[in-house]
Design an enzyme around this catalytic site. Structure first.
Site, short mmCIF file in Angstrom:
data_model
loop_
_atom_site.label_atom_id
_atom_site.label_comp_id
_atom_site.label_asym_id
_atom_site.label_seq_id
_atom_site.Cartn_x
_atom_site.Cartn_y
_atom_site.Cartn_z
N ASP A 250 35.56 40.07 -39.37
CA ASP A 250 36.42 41.11 -39.92
C ASP A 250 36.59 42.17 -38.82
O ASP A 250 35.82 42.21 -37.84
CB ASP A 250 35.84 41.71 -41.21
C1 BGC Z 1 40.00 43.96 -43.84
C2 BGC Z 1 40.51 42.55 -43.67
C3 BGC Z 1 41.76 42.55 -42.82
C4 BGC Z 1 41.47 43.23 -41.50
C5 BGC Z 1 42.66 43.26 -40.56
C6 BGC Z 1 39.90 44.71 -42.53
O1 BGC Z 1 39.68 46.06 -42.75
O2 BGC Z 1 38.75 43.94 -44.48
O3 BGC Z 1 40.76 41.97 -44.92
O4 BGC Z 1 42.20 41.24 -42.64
O5 BGC Z 1 41.07 44.56 -41.75
O6 BGC Z 1 43.67 44.07 -41.04
#
Ligand code: BGC
Length: 748
Positions: free
Chosen positions: A280
């Site tokens: 993530d």
């Molecule tokens: C989220 C993800 C997301 C990523 C990129 C993170 O803060 O938890 O679900 O894909 O950001 O935007």
């Protein structure tokens, strides 16, 4: 498609040793990309194919390899141009393909060709209980992703809804592991048919936003296996997902992106996952232990890209010998295999896709129209009879609120989002006057003390007093109209990633608004638009008509209007339990949310309706519930045998009769329980469901299949799934609380 390679080495150039400028010296590669692609042809990876990838890796420098293991822009890894390896490009996400983000910041890139279809959010998709629509969604958004030249779509988001307060409840599917996996698998299959990788997120045990960056989640092994992992496992073993996203939080003391138990033992060794694990955004906090414990690509830290843990620090670690080059190669190889699978290298024959098309808006409409839930229709006010109707008061900020963007988290830049008001205007005959009034204002407190009110739950603090003038306008509109429809609920600024809600109260003074409107116009319909449960006791007690809709995509307003007017017969069913009050929900009843540094899931396997039904706590509306404009009778339930063996499949047959006057769709739900089990069991566990279409006055027979293995529990002593012998009760109905018949079978 944008041209990914500035200097694409051709097969001949590689064989002849022809190179691009500034390329480090290396031995000519012994194979060609064309050869690899020909060998591979999108089919399962063979050993010979792997050997060819190995020879490509042998030609790469350490710097080039690490470049493939971390973001070199916000949403892509680095290309190795001299070897013809493009960037691995990624985009969010669950609501549709996110607008293009700048290469080095979160600011929008400002493109004018990145408009996309906004699809219904996860809750709406799950509420259709229609697995075919999940496939349609995956396939449709996959076409959009490849049209935007994305290799990986950061979707689906499939964490279990443990608490109704969860900021991302709207984005996730359900509280139930079976419904979760049944919706997850076709989505991934549909998506990946477009040569785009799903990135299944967030693996795993990421069920709250509060302290998500560091909270250490403690779940007992059986609960983990039975509730939190099934959809992830099915994503690997049934849908063959090409990538997973490691979650932010810790699990049993280890960050999930460095969690060898989850990433190595469970995901790879047990389930056989061969794809790539992407962190993530900013979920990696170290080099060696993160790489060696299973993360392949580090994404998302706000610092310079070379300062990523998998960038300069990794180069140094390999050069100093603290991380072996064999280890590095292992990760590069996974990525290259995935890239060939996606045809992103030598993209001959790769899907082309299309974006922002009428066909995709139709897909979004199809999902939205089956997701709307009729919770209550006591006075048969719905479907609205337009004959003789002169005026409708449309009240509420949600009548015009858009949700494609909003809050913290990924949204979609779309050219079309039909609001509920616009949907009604599109669908109502012109002679009916619409008296619109905002009714309540979406307002947040600017008082700092309010923001500090709850120290842990950081969801927005709302201003809950109605504005007298705005209220008065709403009451005037209601008084002067034959019917009033209040579009209430929340929105994506209020329900948002990165914080959980503080409580289940309906914000912005809406409870009072609804009461006052109902006082002046008894023909009032309440339509909730939200992604998560609210405490609706008072609203429910006062309202004869209650409808639930979602952050429902580009065509949400049209779909909703069609349901209200009876052009579409509602067939959505709740994908989670609507509690009467927060304290009734398992994580809250056990006082085990949100924890502090650690959160322990004390309710164990009794998540969602499993808790309510086992502990006999009455919900406001149960899991699986939803009415129709017609009525159904489920009868003549039979099983194809009375006793079964472990490898058998139980066929449950039922007759569904449409006893009303309109065609409609019903969801037959089969729950199973095990009396006298040697382990704790929930009173009901969903094990099969089917959505069927029945014409008015007709009946259809449906056969639902339950592999006996689905009845297994996870035995922590033997570390394996065990089907207990003995008697089981099969409960067939149309919600977890409306069981029309119980049948006994036994397993020998
Ligand atoms: C989220 C993800 C997301 C990523 C990129 C993170 O803060 O938890 O679900 O894909 O950001 O935007």
């Amino acid at each position: 498609m944008k041209n990914k390679l500035i200097c694409m080495a051709s097969a001949t150039s590689l064989l002849l040793g022809v190179s691009c400028k500034n390329e480090p010296k290396s031995e000519p590669v012994q194979t060609t990309h064309q050869e690899i692609a020909a060998t591979y042809q999108g089919k399962p990876i063979t050993k010979a194919f792997d050997a060819k990838i190995d020879s490509l890796i042998a030609a790469m420098t350490i710097e080039e390899k690490t470049g493939m293991l971390h973001g070199s822009t916000m949403f892509a890894t680095a290309a190795v141009e001299r070897l013809g390896i493009p960037e691995l490009t990624m985009a969010d996400g669950p609501l549709g393909v996110r607008e293009e983000i700048s290469k080095d910041s979160w600011a929008p890139a400002g493109w004018d060709n990145d408009f996309a279809t906004y699809y219904p959010a996860g809750g709406g998709v799950a509420a259709t209980w229609n697995t075919e629509l999940s496939y349609v969604f995956g396939n449709s958004v996959g076409e959009e992703a490849i049209a935007r030249d994305k290799d990986v779509l950061l979707s689906p988001a499939i964490n279990i809804i443990r608490t109704p307060l969860g900021g991302r409840t709207y984005e996730y599917f359900t509280e139930d592991p079976f419904l979760n996996k049944k919706m997850t698998v076709p989505f991934i299959v549909g998506l990946q048919e477009n040569d785009v990788a799903a990135c299944v997120k967030h693996f795993a045990a990421n069920n709250q936003e509060t302290n998500r960056d560091f909270v250490d989640v403690q779940i007992d092994e059986r609960t983990l296996r039975e509730i939190y992992l099934p959809a992830f496992k099915a994503a690997v073993q049934e849908a063959h997902a090409y990538s997973f996203m490691g979650a932010y939080n810790k699990f049993r003391g280890e960050y999930l992106c460095a969690n060898s138990y989850m990433l190595e033992d469970v995901l790879r060794k047990e389930w056989g996952f061969e794809g790539i694990v992407i962190s993530d955004w900013a979920a990696v906090h170290g080099t060696k232990e993160y790489l060696e414990n299973g993360t392949d690509i580090e994404m998302g830290t706000p610092k310079p890209f070379n300062e990523y843990y998998f960038a300069d620090a990794l180069i140094e670690a390999v050069k100093s010998g603290s991380v072996s080059e064999t280890e590095l190669n292992k990760h590069v190889k996974r990525i290259l295999r995935t890239m060939y699978t996606l045809k992103s290298i030598d993209d001959k024959g790769r899907a082309k896709g299309s974006i922002n098309t009428e066909a995709h808006f139709k897909d979004a409409y199809a999902i939205a129209s089956e997701s709307v839930i009729l919770l209550k229709n006591d006075k048969n006010m719905l479907p609205l009879q337009t004959e003789g109707l002169k005026s409708i008061a449309v009240i509420g900020n949600n009548a015009t609120k858009t949700n494609a963007l909003g809050g913290f988290g990924a949204g979609v830049k779309t050219k079309r989002e039909v609001t509920p008001l616009q949907g009604l205007k599109n669908r109502l005959p012109e002679n009916i006057t619409i008296n619109y009034a905002e009714g309540y204002l979406e307002r947040y407190s600017k008082n700092e003390n309010d923001q500090k009110q709850a120290v842990t739950l950081k969801g927005p603090v709302t201003v809950d007093e109605l504005d007298p003038k705005v209220l008065e306008d709403a009451l005037t509109a209601a008084k002067n109209s034959d019917v009033a429809i209040i579009f209430a609920g929340s929105n994506r600024d209020y329900e948002t990633e990165a914080s959980d809600r503080r409580n289940l109260d309906l914000p912005f003074g809406q409870e009072e608004l609804i009461k006052k409107v109902q006082e002046v116009n008894p023909n009032t319909i309440v339509v909730m638009i939200a992604g998560a449960p609210f405490d609706l006791r008072q609203v429910d007690a006062q309202s004869a008509t209650l409808v639930w809709s979602w952050f429902n995509g580009s065509e949400g307003g049209n779909a909703l209007a069609d349901v209200l007017l009876g052009n579409v017969n509602p067939s959505g069913k709740l994908p989670w339990t609507m509690p009467k009050q927060l304290e009734d929900s398992p994580a809250h009843a056990t006082n085990s949310f949100p924890g502090d540094k650690t959160v322990s899931y004390d309710e164990g396997i009794l998540v969602g309706y499993r808790w309510f039904d086992t502990k006999n706590v009455a919900p406001l509306y149960p899991f699986g519930f939803g009415l129709s404009y017609t009525t159904f009778e489920i009868s003549d339930v039979t099983t194809n045998a009375k006793t079964y063996q472990e490898n058998d499949v139980i066929n449950v047959q039922a007759t569904v009769k449409n006893t009303g006057t309109a065609a409609g769709k019903e969801v037959v739900q089969v729950y199973v329980s095990k009396p006298d089990s040697k382990v704790e069991r929930a009173a009901k566990e969903l094990k099969a469901f089917a959505k069927i279409d029945v014409a008015a006055g007709q009946q259809n027979t449906v056969t639902l299949q339950i592999p006996v293995k689905e009845l297994a529990f996870y035995n922590v002593d033997t570390k394996s799934w065990e089907v207990e012998k003995g008697t089981y009760t099969i409960k067939v109905g149309n919600s977890s609380r409306h069981i029309t018949g119980e049948y006994t079978i036994s397993i020998n």
